[in-house]
Every structure is written in structure tokens, then in C-alpha cells.
Design a protein around this motif. Structure first.
Motif, PDB file in Angstrom:
ATOM      1  N   VAL A   1       0.819  -1.218   0.000  1.00 53.80           N
ATOM      2  CA  VAL A   1       0.000   0.000   0.000  1.00 53.80           C
ATOM      3  C   VAL A   1       0.853   1.269   0.000  1.00 53.80           C
ATOM      4  N   ARG A   2       2.159   1.102   0.092  1.00 51.10           N
ATOM      5  CA  ARG A   2       3.037   2.285   0.076  1.00 51.10           C
ATOM      6  C   ARG A   2       3.896   2.350  -1.192  1.00 51.10           C
ATOM      7  N   MET A   3       3.527   1.624  -2.234  1.00 52.95           N
ATOM      8  CA  MET A   3       4.380   1.600  -3.421  1.00 52.95           C
ATOM      9  C   MET A   3       4.482   2.967  -4.108  1.00 52.95           C
ATOM     10  N   HIS A   4       3.459   3.796  -3.990  1.00 48.86           N
ATOM     11  CA  HIS A   4       3.541   5.140  -4.577  1.00 48.86           C
ATOM     12  C   HIS A   4       4.539   5.994  -3.790  1.00 48.86           C
ATOM     13  N   GLN A   5       4.672   5.687  -2.503  1.00 46.39           N
ATOM     14  CA  GLN A   5       5.662   6.414  -1.694  1.00 46.39           C
ATOM     15  C   GLN A   5       7.072   5.973  -2.090  1.00 46.39           C
ATOM     16  N   LEU A   6       7.241   4.668  -2.266  1.00 48.63           N
ATOM     17  CA  LEU A   6       8.548   4.155  -2.678  1.00 48.63           C
ATOM     18  C   LEU A   6       8.941   4.747  -4.036  1.00 48.63           C
ATOM     19  N   ALA A   7       7.966   4.835  -4.925  1.00 45.41           N
ATOM     20  CA  ALA A   7       8.245   5.333  -6.277  1.00 45.41           C
ATOM     21  C   ALA A   7       8.671   6.792  -6.269  1.00 45.41           C
ATOM     22  N   THR A   8       8.242   7.540  -5.264  1.00 50.22           N
ATOM     23  CA  THR A   8       8.579   8.969  -5.244  1.00 50.22           C
ATOM     24  C   THR A   8       9.795   9.256  -4.348  1.00 50.22           C
ATOM     25  N   GLY A   9      10.561   8.225  -4.062  1.00 45.59           N
ATOM     26  CA  GLY A   9      11.846   8.450  -3.391  1.00 45.59           C
ATOM     27  C   GLY A   9      11.838   8.271  -1.887  1.00 45.59           C
ATOM     28  N   GLN A  10      10.683   7.895  -1.312  1.00 41.41           N
ATOM     29  CA  GLN A  10      10.669   7.682   0.137  1.00 41.41           C
ATOM     30  C   GLN A  10      11.204   6.288   0.453  1.00 41.41           C
ATOM     31  N   ASP A  11      11.894   6.187   1.578  1.00 38.71           N
ATOM     32  CA  ASP A  11      12.432   4.884   1.956  1.00 38.71           C
ATOM     33  C   ASP A  11      11.507   4.231   2.972  1.00 38.71           C
ATOM     34  N   LEU A  12      11.210   2.986   2.735  1.00 38.40           N
ATOM     35  CA  LEU A  12      10.286   2.270   3.620  1.00 38.40           C
ATOM     36  C   LEU A  12      11.073   1.481   4.655  1.00 38.40           C
ATOM     37  N   LYS A  13      10.442   1.295   5.811  1.00 36.21           N
ATOM     38  CA  LYS A  13      11.083   0.555   6.886  1.00 36.21           C
ATOM     39  C   LYS A  13      11.287  -0.910   6.464  1.00 36.21           C
ATOM     40  N   PRO A  14      12.529  -1.429   6.573  1.00 37.21           N
ATOM     41  CA  PRO A  14      12.713  -2.842   6.228  1.00 37.21           C
ATOM     42  C   PRO A  14      11.982  -3.728   7.236  1.00 37.21           C
ATOM     43  N   ARG A  15      11.328  -4.770   6.750  1.00 34.09           N
ATOM     44  CA  ARG A  15      10.575  -5.668   7.638  1.00 34.09           C
ATOM     45  C   ARG A  15      10.924  -7.116   7.302  1.00 34.09           C
ATOM     46  N   PRO A  16      12.127  -7.572   7.713  1.00 37.16           N
ATOM     47  CA  PRO A  16      12.547  -8.935   7.352  1.00 37.16           C
ATOM     48  C   PRO A  16      11.667 -10.000   7.997  1.00 37.16           C
ATOM     49  N   PHE A  17      11.310 -11.002   7.204  1.00 42.96           N
ATOM     50  CA  PHE A  17      10.484 -12.102   7.737  1.00 42.96           C
ATOM     51  C   PHE A  17      11.239 -12.878   8.818  1.00 42.96           C
ATOM     52  N   SER A  18      12.581 -12.903   8.700  1.00 40.58           N
ATOM     53  CA  SER A  18      13.352 -13.664   9.697  1.00 40.58           C
ATOM     54  C   SER A  18      13.064 -13.123  11.101  1.00 40.58           C
ATOM     55  N   GLU A  19      12.834 -11.800  11.196  1.00 44.13           N
ATOM     56  CA  GLU A  19      12.483 -11.217  12.509  1.00 44.13           C
ATOM     57  C   GLU A  19      10.996 -11.422  12.802  1.00 44.13           C
ATOM     58  N   MET A  20      10.191 -11.188  11.783  1.00 43.74           N
ATOM     59  CA  MET A  20       8.737 -11.227  11.986  1.00 43.74           C
ATOM     60  C   MET A  20       8.261 -12.599  12.470  1.00 43.74           C
ATOM     61  N   PHE A  21       8.864 -13.657  11.919  1.00 42.20           N
ATOM     62  CA  PHE A  21       8.367 -15.002  12.254  1.00 42.20           C
ATOM     63  C   PHE A  21       9.262 -15.747  13.234  1.00 42.20           C
TER      64      PHE A  21
END
Ligand SMILES: Cc1cc2nc3c(=O)[nH]c(=O)nc-3n(C[C@H](O)[C@H](O)[C@H](O)COP(=O)(O)OP(=O)(O)OC[C@H]3O[C@@H](n4cnc5c(N)ncnc54)[C@H](O)[C@@H]3O)c2cc1C
Length: 398
Positions: A45-65
Motif C-alpha cells: 500500500v506504500r508503493m507510490h511512496q517508494l516510487a517517489t523516493g521515500q524509503d520504507l522501513k525494512p521488515r525482514p520475515f526472519s524477525e517477523m516469524f
């Protein structure tokens, strides 16, 4: 004997379903494998933000699970045999076949070029992370005054056009919509949208169908050519062709047809959630491809699987809509309240408050993926022996 549950796709719905099943059933009774092509969770849901140069918080599955009992398998799904109950995957070590007793199909969707000539060669998409990153790189190279045309007047198109116009006020941004701007919104919502588009200087072409995309323009059905240094294509999503190639009952567009518990109507050991599923919602209308309904569907599927395996009570939570949360850049937003079946009502929330609200919804959606039972303690139920072996017996007889 462990009951083997394979969940395909770790987007919003697959990751929630896997995590929630793990919270509902005893560890020693189930082997839950979550297959995903990428090692970290993508906030689509944040792909338009990524496309305009914003950096998204990394969310590795290794941590999540970590410590959840869900095993992540990094691989690309290439096919499914629902009669032999196997999934074909490929990873760096080569191809492999995985056997399941219960399958949850949550491979989501990608962009939908609607077969319009020139889209594959010239258009950019933001339905996927690779697509958004490609657009990001292209936008960064645009000079002031160049034109970006967003094709599609739905939620994604509206969010993309406003995000680009806000981030790059030096560019000319236009949106081409087949209908009127925001015509599904309430009159108050439409008015707000027009106001924000006006403030951001976005040109709107309404009631125009794009019939072709070229390197420097888009052509419309009326015979017009709209100059476009970059064309961003957002006319809906299309599901991956994997389900359609099986004996599962699917719609003409390839979505798996499911019942109210998200179980395939043709194969009882297969569930489907999210964009990949065709489930009926309130008002006997198909659920829209969205996180809004996909999250509730993932809860429903996980709870139904756990209930059936442990001879528990089937869930019957209604899947309904509450609002449409639309970002209009980082400083503006529009929260359009809706009926249970997604029809706009009068009430809206606008301005900075709406932007904050939308941001909280996005954060909450990602938090919900990592906390599929809201961090509440749950009782893990025993898988009954009959259920645990059922799948394996069928397989042995085949
Ligand atoms: C820019 C944008 C803005 C949006 N905004 C909103 C919004 O505000 N509200 C809302 O409700 N919805 C919104 N949506 C829609 C929402 O993102 C989707 O409906 C939602 O992501 C669907 O969830 P899903 O789990 O079905 O699929 P996805 O989130 O797409 O997850 C699918 C997963 O499967 C993996 N996968 C796919 N194919 C394979 C394969 N062959 N092998 C292995 N793994 C594979 C992918 O890597 C991914 O991890 C937006 C979408 C976009 C693109």
C-alpha cells in the motif's frame, strides 16, 4: 503425525494467515510453511511512496516469524497440482516439489495492462516493489517541466498522481480517468479531491479511455494524444496465472472461487485469500482487491482452518467495509466512510488529520501482519488425529 499446511505468498493476507494459524494450533501438531519470493515483507500500500523516493522501513520475515513456528521458505512458486496436493517451487538450489495437507493460496496480484498496446514496452507500474523501484529511478531522472501521466482514476491512480505532484512540484502531472474524478465518492469527497488536485496543479482528463501508450505520449479513444515523458499505469490489478492452470474452480480472471470461510468451492483442502480469491461480501458483491477486506478474509481463513482441524466452532465474522483511506500526498488525505458493502456515505475526514489517519492505518496494517492475534494470548488447540492424517491417507490411496 504433523498436518502440513503450506501458505503461498507472504503479503498482507498470506503472512497474517500463516501467523494466525500458528497461534491457534499446537506446534507439535502442525508444520506451517510460508513460501514467498522475497525475504522481507513488502508494504504494497506504500508503493507510490517508494516510487517517489521515500524509503520504507525494512521488515525482514526472519524477525517477523522468529519463534512463531512458521517456517519461511524463500522460493518462487511455479505451479500447483491440487489433485496430487503438491506445490512446485524453485529457488537458488533448483526446483522442488512440496507436499501439503492444507494449502492457503495468497499470491496476490500484479498490474493489469488490460492488453492496451504499448503498455508493456513504455508504461511504469506500482503494483509491485520492482515496478515501484523502476519508476523511482525514472522519476529521479526527469527534468523540470516534463510530464507524468497517470492512467487510471481509481484509488491507486489518485494516490500515485497526488504523491508524484507533491514530491515533484516541478513536473507536470496529469491523470486520465475513464469516468469522472472520484465518481465513486460522496459529493463531499469528490469536492475535496478536486480541491486537492487543483492545489497540486494536476491536470485531469475525465471520461477518456487510453487506447495506446508510446514512448512520449498516450493515445485516447477520442483520438487525442496526451504528451507523457512517463506513463504510470494503474488500471486495476490482475492475478497471477498459477491458479488458473489448476483444476481449481476459478473465475474468468483467474481468482479462486471460495465460500464464506475462504475455502475453495471445488477443493476442500485449499483456501484462498486476498487479491487471489473471489469471495462474496456484504450485499452479495465480490470483495474488492484490498487490504481492507483481505485482512478480514485472512483472519477468517486461519480461524476456519484451525477450527476444522481441531473440531472447533467455525468462525462466522462478517467481512465488511468501514472506510476508504486515501492518501493525497503526505500532507493531505481523504477518509471516505462507507456502508458495509463499500458505498460512500456523506461523512468524510479531510486535511492533515486524514493524512495522519491514513498513515496510522498503513502502520497498523503492517503491525497486524506481525501480530495476527493483536498480541493477545491465545489457546493453541490440538489437531484431532482424524484431521491430521486425512490428507496423508488421501495421498497414500491416490
Ligand atoms: C500503490 C498501492 C496502494 C494501495 N493502497 C491500498 C489501500 O490504501 N487500502 C487497501 O485496502 N488496499 C490498498 N492496495 C491494495 C493492496 O495492496 C492489495 O489488495 C493487497 O496487498 C493484497 O494482499 P495479498 O496478500 O492478496 O497480496 P500481496 O500483498 O500482493 O502479497 C502477495 C505475496 O505473494 C508473493 N508472490 C507472488 N507471486 C509469487 C510466486 N510465484 N512465488 C512466491 N511468492 C510470490 C509476493 O512477493 C507477495 O509477498 C494498494 C495497492 C497498491 C499497489
Amino acid at each position: 503425525m504433523q498436518h502440513r499446511i503450506i501458505v503461498l505468498g507472504a503479503g498482507y493476507t498470506g503472512a497474517i494467515a500463516a501467523g494466525r494459524i500458528a497461534k491457534r494450533l499446537r506446534r507439535e501438531d502442525v508444520a506451517i510453511t510460508l513460501v514467498n519470493a522475497e525475504p522481507d515483507f513488502v508494504e504494497r500500500v506504500r508503493m507510490h511512496q517508494l516510487a517517489t523516493g521515500q524509503d520504507l522501513k525494512p521488515r525482514p520475515f526472519s524477525e517477523m516469524f522468529a519463534g512463531t513456528g512458521v517456517e519461511l521458505r524463500l522460493a518462487t512458486v511455479t505451479g500447483i497440482d491440487v489433485d496430487r496436493k503438491t506445490v512446485a517451487v524453485i529457488d537458488a538450489n533448483g526446483a522442488e516439489e512440496l507436499a501439503y495437507d492444507t494449502l492457503v493460496y495468497a499470491l496476490g496480484s500484479g498490474w493489469n495492462d488490460q492488453g492496451v498496446p504499448g503498455t508493456a514496452e513504455h508504461a511504469y507500474e506500482i503494483a509491485s516493489r520492482p515496478g515501484a523501484l523502476r519508476l523511482r529511478e525514472r522519476l529521479a531522472r526527469l527534468d523540470a517541466g516534463q510530464t507524468v501521466v497517470v492512467v487510471g482514476g481509481g484509488l491507486t491512480g489518485v494516490e500515485a498522481a497526488t504523491e508524484i505532484a507533491e514530491a515533484r512540484p516541478d513536473l507536470e502531472v496529469a491523470l486520465v480517468a475513464r469516468g469522472g474524478l472520484g465518481d465513486w465518492l460522496s459529493p463531499q469527497g469528490r469536492e475535496h479531491l478536486r480541491k486537492v488536485f487543483g492545489k497540486l496543479g494536476i491536470t485531469v482528463y475525465e471520461h477518456e479511455a487510453v487506447t495506446g501508450v508510446e514512448a512520449d505520449r498516450v493515445a485516447t479513444a477520442d483520438g487525442n494524444a496526451i504528451p507523457a515523458a512517463v506513463t504510470v499505469w494503474t488500471t486495476g490489478f490482475a492475478v497471477h496465472p498459477i491458479a488458473k492452470a489448476t483444476t481449481l474452480e476459478v473465475t474468468s480472471t483467474g481468482q479462486i472461487v471460495v465460500d464464506g470461510t475462504m475455502r475453495s468451492v471445488s477443493h476442500p483442502d485449499v483456501y484462498a485469500v486476498g487479491d487471489a480469491a473471489m469471495a462474496m461480501g456484504p450485499g452479495d458483491k465480490p470483495l474488492r482487491m484490498s487490504c481492507a477486506s483481505g485482512t478480514l478474509a485472512a483472519w477468517q481463513a486461519a480461524d476456519a482452518i484451525a477450527a476444522r482441524l481441531s473440531d472447533g466452532k467455525l468462525p462466522n465474522a462478517p467481512i465488511r467495509y468501514f472506510n476508504q483511506c486515501i492518501s493525497l500526498g503526505r500532507k493531505e488525505g481523504l477518509i471516505q466512510y462507507v456502508t458495509a458493502d463499500d458505498r460512500a456515505v456523506r461523512a468524510i475526514l479531510t486535511g492533515r488529520l486524514a493524512a495522519v489517519y491514513k498513515e496510522l492505518v498503513c502502520k497498523g496494517a503492517a503491525w497486524g501482519v506481525a501480530n495476527p492475534t493483536f498480541g493477545l494470548p491465545t489457546r493453541r488447540r490440538r489437531v484431532t488425529r482424524e484431521q491430521a492424517v486425512a490428507g496423508s491417507v488421501v495421498k497414500a490411496l491416490a
